[in-house]
Structures are given as C-alpha cells and as structure tokens.
Design a protein around this motif. Structure first.
Motif, PDB file in Angstrom:
ATOM      1  N   ARG A  28       0.856  -1.196   0.000  1.00 38.62           N
ATOM      2  CA  ARG A  28       0.000   0.000   0.000  1.00 38.62           C
ATOM      3  C   ARG A  28       0.885   1.237   0.000  1.00 38.62           C
ATOM      4  O   ARG A  28       2.034   1.196   0.453  1.00 38.62           O
ATOM      5  CB  ARG A  28      -0.918   0.024   1.230  1.00 38.62           C
ATOM      6  N   CYS A  29       0.325   2.332  -0.503  1.00 40.79           N
ATOM      7  CA  CYS A  29       1.073   3.596  -0.550  1.00 40.79           C
ATOM      8  C   CYS A  29       1.321   4.089   0.871  1.00 40.79           C
ATOM      9  O   CYS A  29       0.402   4.168   1.683  1.00 40.79           O
ATOM     10  CB  CYS A  29       0.267   4.623  -1.347  1.00 40.79           C
ATOM     11  N   TRP A  30       2.571   4.440   1.186  1.00 37.23           N
ATOM     12  CA  TRP A  30       2.919   4.925   2.519  1.00 37.23           C
ATOM     13  C   TRP A  30       2.274   6.284   2.826  1.00 37.23           C
ATOM     14  O   TRP A  30       2.202   6.688   3.977  1.00 37.23           O
ATOM     15  CB  TRP A  30       4.434   5.075   2.646  1.00 37.23           C
ATOM     16  N   VAL A  31       1.845   6.982   1.788  1.00 36.54           N
ATOM     17  CA  VAL A  31       1.290   8.327   2.021  1.00 36.54           C
ATOM     18  C   VAL A  31      -0.233   8.288   2.113  1.00 36.54           C
ATOM     19  O   VAL A  31      -0.816   8.874   3.025  1.00 36.54           O
ATOM     20  CB  VAL A  31       1.762   9.302   0.922  1.00 36.54           C
ATOM     21  N   CYS A  32      -0.904   7.582   1.165  1.00 31.47           N
ATOM     22  CA  CYS A  32      -2.368   7.691   1.113  1.00 31.47           C
ATOM     23  C   CYS A  32      -3.092   6.348   1.251  1.00 31.47           C
ATOM     24  O   CYS A  32      -4.315   6.304   1.130  1.00 31.47           O
ATOM     25  CB  CYS A  32      -2.797   8.411  -0.167  1.00 31.47           C
ATOM     26  N   ASP A  33      -2.360   5.246   1.467  1.00 30.35           N
ATOM     27  CA  ASP A  33      -2.942   3.901   1.645  1.00 30.35           C
ATOM     28  C   ASP A  33      -3.513   3.284   0.373  1.00 30.35           C
ATOM     29  O   ASP A  33      -4.115   2.212   0.430  1.00 30.35           O
ATOM     30  CB  ASP A  33      -4.029   3.896   2.737  1.00 30.35           C
ATOM     31  N   GLU A  34      -3.361   3.938  -0.767  1.00 26.52           N
ATOM     32  CA  GLU A  34      -3.832   3.376  -2.033  1.00 26.52           C
ATOM     33  C   GLU A  34      -3.107   2.053  -2.305  1.00 26.52           C
ATOM     34  O   GLU A  34      -1.921   1.921  -1.982  1.00 26.52           O
ATOM     35  CB  GLU A  34      -3.542   4.411  -3.154  1.00 26.52           C
ATOM     36  N   THR A  35      -3.810   1.079  -2.916  1.00 28.06           N
ATOM     37  CA  THR A  35      -3.162  -0.200  -3.228  1.00 28.06           C
ATOM     38  C   THR A  35      -2.857  -0.356  -4.720  1.00 28.06           C
ATOM     39  O   THR A  35      -2.208  -1.319  -5.109  1.00 28.06           O
ATOM     40  CB  THR A  35      -4.058  -1.379  -2.781  1.00 28.06           C
ATOM     41  N   ARG A  70       4.741   3.585  -8.506  1.00 21.45           N
ATOM     42  CA  ARG A  70       4.108   4.903  -8.349  1.00 21.45           C
ATOM     43  C   ARG A  70       2.654   4.704  -7.961  1.00 21.45           C
ATOM     44  O   ARG A  70       1.945   3.873  -8.539  1.00 21.45           O
ATOM     45  CB  ARG A  70       4.214   5.680  -9.657  1.00 21.45           C
ATOM     46  N   CYS A  71       2.209   5.465  -6.977  1.00 22.95           N
ATOM     47  CA  CYS A  71       0.847   5.370  -6.468  1.00 22.95           C
ATOM     48  C   CYS A  71      -0.130   6.032  -7.440  1.00 22.95           C
ATOM     49  O   CYS A  71       0.081   7.178  -7.846  1.00 22.95           O
ATOM     50  CB  CYS A  71       0.783   6.045  -5.097  1.00 22.95           C
ATOM     51  N   ALA A  72      -1.201   5.290  -7.784  1.00 21.47           N
ATOM     52  CA  ALA A  72      -2.210   5.837  -8.686  1.00 21.47           C
ATOM     53  C   ALA A  72      -3.041   6.918  -7.998  1.00 21.47           C
ATOM     54  O   ALA A  72      -3.697   7.718  -8.655  1.00 21.47           O
ATOM     55  CB  ALA A  72      -3.127   4.716  -9.177  1.00 21.47           C
ATOM     56  N   GLY A  73      -3.005   6.959  -6.665  1.00 25.23           N
ATOM     57  CA  GLY A  73      -3.805   7.931  -5.939  1.00 25.23           C
ATOM     58  C   GLY A  73      -3.117   9.278  -5.796  1.00 25.23           C
ATOM     59  O   GLY A  73      -3.691  10.324  -6.118  1.00 25.23           O
ATOM     60  N   CYS A  74      -1.865   9.288  -5.322  1.00 25.83           N
ATOM     61  CA  CYS A  74      -1.228  10.562  -4.990  1.00 25.83           C
ATOM     62  C   CYS A  74       0.068  10.821  -5.747  1.00 25.83           C
ATOM     63  O   CYS A  74       0.675  11.879  -5.586  1.00 25.83           O
ATOM     64  CB  CYS A  74      -0.980  10.648  -3.481  1.00 25.83           C
ATOM     65  N   GLY A  75       0.510   9.849  -6.558  1.00 24.97           N
ATOM     66  CA  GLY A  75       1.720  10.063  -7.351  1.00 24.97           C
ATOM     67  C   GLY A  75       3.019   9.755  -6.626  1.00 24.97           C
ATOM     68  O   GLY A  75       4.099   9.868  -7.211  1.00 24.97           O
ATOM     69  N   PHE A  76       2.922   9.361  -5.368  1.00 25.84           N
ATOM     70  CA  PHE A  76       4.108   9.061  -4.572  1.00 25.84           C
ATOM     71  C   PHE A  76       4.823   7.821  -5.118  1.00 25.84           C
ATOM     72  O   PHE A  76       4.173   6.867  -5.562  1.00 25.84           O
ATOM     73  CB  PHE A  76       3.664   8.807  -3.127  1.00 25.84           C
ATOM     74  N   GLY A  77       6.163   7.827  -5.086  1.00 25.16           N
ATOM     75  CA  GLY A  77       6.938   6.660  -5.508  1.00 25.16           C
ATOM     76  C   GLY A  77       7.631   6.020  -4.316  1.00 25.16           C
ATOM     77  O   GLY A  77       8.117   6.714  -3.419  1.00 25.16           O
TER      78      GLY A  77
HETATM   79 ZN   LIG Z   1      -0.536   7.440  -2.545  1.00 26.30          ZN
END
Ligand SMILES: [Zn+2]
Length: 323
Positions: A19-26, A60-67
């Motif tokens: 999961r994304c460390w910033v927004c929890d997106e999977t 890369r997170c599809a939710g917030c763009g974080f890598g």
């Molecule tokens: Zn994210």
C-alpha cells in the motif's frame, strides 16, 4: 563502475509493501527496477553485501503520485547498516566548512524567520550532518539543537556549534520534554521508509503552532532528468534510487498529503533552492555552473513552475495546529 550481475530473486530477503505509505492506495504501478550494489561493504558487512545483484521495483501510487519500493529488505537494520559510513575526520570537517548548501540554508531560515515570532526561538535540525546548518542558524539568532545518528558527523556538529546534538531518533527525543519553534528536515525525508510516521513524531517535538520545513528531491523531476541524461549519454545507467538510498519519491501532491496526514496545516510547497558550487572552486566554473542552477531555480519559482520538471527539489513549510 558497472552494475553487478543480476542475482535470482530470493523472497526471504524481501518483505512486500502493498500500500502507498502516504495515502494507503493499493494501486501501485512499477516504473523503475533498481539493482543493489554493496560491493564496497564486502568486508565491513558481508550480510549487507549479500544483497548485491538483487533488485527491487519502484512503484508509483495511482492515488497521490508518490513513488516507493514494492518490497523492503528483511535484513535487520538494513538502512542503518547502509548509512554506517566511516568517513575520515578531514572529510567531515570539510563538510562543515563548505558553503555549497548555504544558499538553501539562507532561504529556509528567511522563510522560518517570517513565520516564527516567538523569542527566544528554538530550532531542531533533524539529520544535522556535520552541523553546517546549525552553525548558520546560530549566526541568525536561533537557539539550535540537532539530531544526527552518525557518530563522526554528530561529533563534528557538537564540537563546532557547542550545541546539543542528539544521537537518538526523533521518536526517542519526542518522549522527553524538549520542544521547538521550528524543525528542519533538509535532504532527510527521502531516506526514511513510512514518512508519515516520522512526520507524526516530529509534530510532537514542536511547540504549539510551531513550523516544520521539509526539503526533498522531487521524484518525478529527478526521473525526467535521469532519463534525459541517459538519452544524451546512452552508456549512463539511470540511477534513481541506488540501493534504495532514496526510498521516498515525492510529488507536490504527495508531500502535501503526507504533511496533512501527519496533522499539519497551512502547507505551502514551492521549488527548493539548489546547491551551488562552493567558493573554493575555480571562478569560471562557479559562475557558469551557478548561473545555470540559479536560472533553472528562478524559472521553476514562476507561477506553476513547481509542477514542471524544472523543479528538481521541493521545499515545504507547514504548521502544526495543536493549540
Ligand atoms: Zn498514494
């Protein structure tokens, strides 16, 4: 130096991150495979060197763009061991004396001075390195302390500033009574997995309505730059996160989200100031190189510039809202 030979995957050496460390997106999309190279640690730390040739994907997170990586090494204290660099005392002293980051430090202090009205004003520099920023902040009238885990750089910072330099992590320091009007993380947050957890801890070290200043590379701009350099010089390997040194790859949106999830408000993100060629280099090199760096910086400071590939680094300021 050429890359080491690729080694077959061994799942016991990695723990998946799903999961994304910033927004929890999977929904996380692979974009770069990085190969570990710890050959220089072969004698110092053979267990770390056993990762040489193994690979991890950046996603890369599809939710917030974080890598971030899609898996982390399971070797205990992997990152501490990687950062156990045994620099010479002369090198550390030169890091303290060198002015190559003074332009960045001056910009950060100028922005914090506008925001922090309390007197006296106390500042904590997390990842204080050899203590140069602490020194510059002292000259600007701040009462400073630092956190620095590497014993050699921590010793230099303490000796040269005469200020407390804590060789503990932020979580340990937050369990005590010290509180600060401003906290700086300059070129630090990109190195630490689960950045929201660290920011949440840092918030506990702030006085009510205290300010945080965070400088990180802009993940997407660094990716564009690396691809451009590799296209110009095809023999050059894309080096985005060698050995996961940069474990977090922020965008403006994901840096803002990370700060807000840690409880900060009034988040402002702009293009960070660049490192400049130090005074002890030749005048011609200094003038030419700095003109390019400053030109790119001022262009990226224009409206909308922070979201273009010219913004190679991001500088955030945010306030912790506890009253
Ligand atoms: Zn994210």
């Amino acid at each position: 130096m050429t890359l080491p030979a690729r080694v077959a995957p061994d799942q016991a050496l990695f723990q998946p991150v799903d999961r994304c460390w910033v927004c929890d997106e999977t929904r996380l999309e692979r974009f770069h495979e990085c190969r570990f190279d710890f050959r220089e640690y072969a004698k110092q730390d053979p267990e770390l060197d056993s990762y040489t040739g193994r690979t991890a994907w950046l996603v890369r997170c599809a939710g917030c763009g974080f890598g971030q990586p899609d898996a982390l090494p399971t070797l205990p204290r992997f990152f501490d061991r990687m950062y156990d660099q045994r620099w010479s005392e002369q090198w550390v002293e030169r890091e303290f004396e060198s002015d190559y980051k003074d332009f960045i430090f001056g910009r950060i202090l100028g922005e914090l001075e506008r925001r922090v009205t309390a007197r006296p004003r106390r500042l904590l520099d997390i990842g204080a390195h050899a203590g140069r920023f602490m020194h510059v902040a002292q000259r600007a009238g701040w009462i400073v302390e630092g956190i620095e885990l590497n014993p050699r750089t921590a010793a230099c910072a303490a000796r040269r500033t005469g200020a407390p330099v804590h060789q503990v992590n932020a979580h340990t320091l937050a369990s005590g009574l010290r509180r600060f009007n401003a906290i700086t993380l300059t070129d630090v947050l990109e190195h630490i997995p689960e950045p929201v957890a660290l920011l949440t801890t840092v918030a506990k070290l702030l006085e009510p309505r205290g300010w945080i200043a965070v400088k990180v590379p802009c993940g997407r701009s660094q990716w564009h730059k690396e691809r451009l350099l590799s296209a110009i010089s095809p023999s050059r390997e894309i080096s985005l996160a060698g050995n996961l040194v940069h474990v977090n790859h922020f965008t403006t949106a994901s840096l803002k989200t990370a700060l807000e999830r840690a409880g900060f408000d009034e988040v402002q993100i702009g293009t960070a100031a660049p490192e400049l060629v130090p005074r002890d280099c030749s005048a011609l090199q200094r003038v030419a190189s700095n003109a390019v760096r400053l030109g790119v910086y001022w262009a990226a400071r224009l409206p909308g510039g922070v979201d273009t590939p010219l913004a190679l680094n991001l500088q955030a300021y945010a306030r912790f809202p506890r009253r």
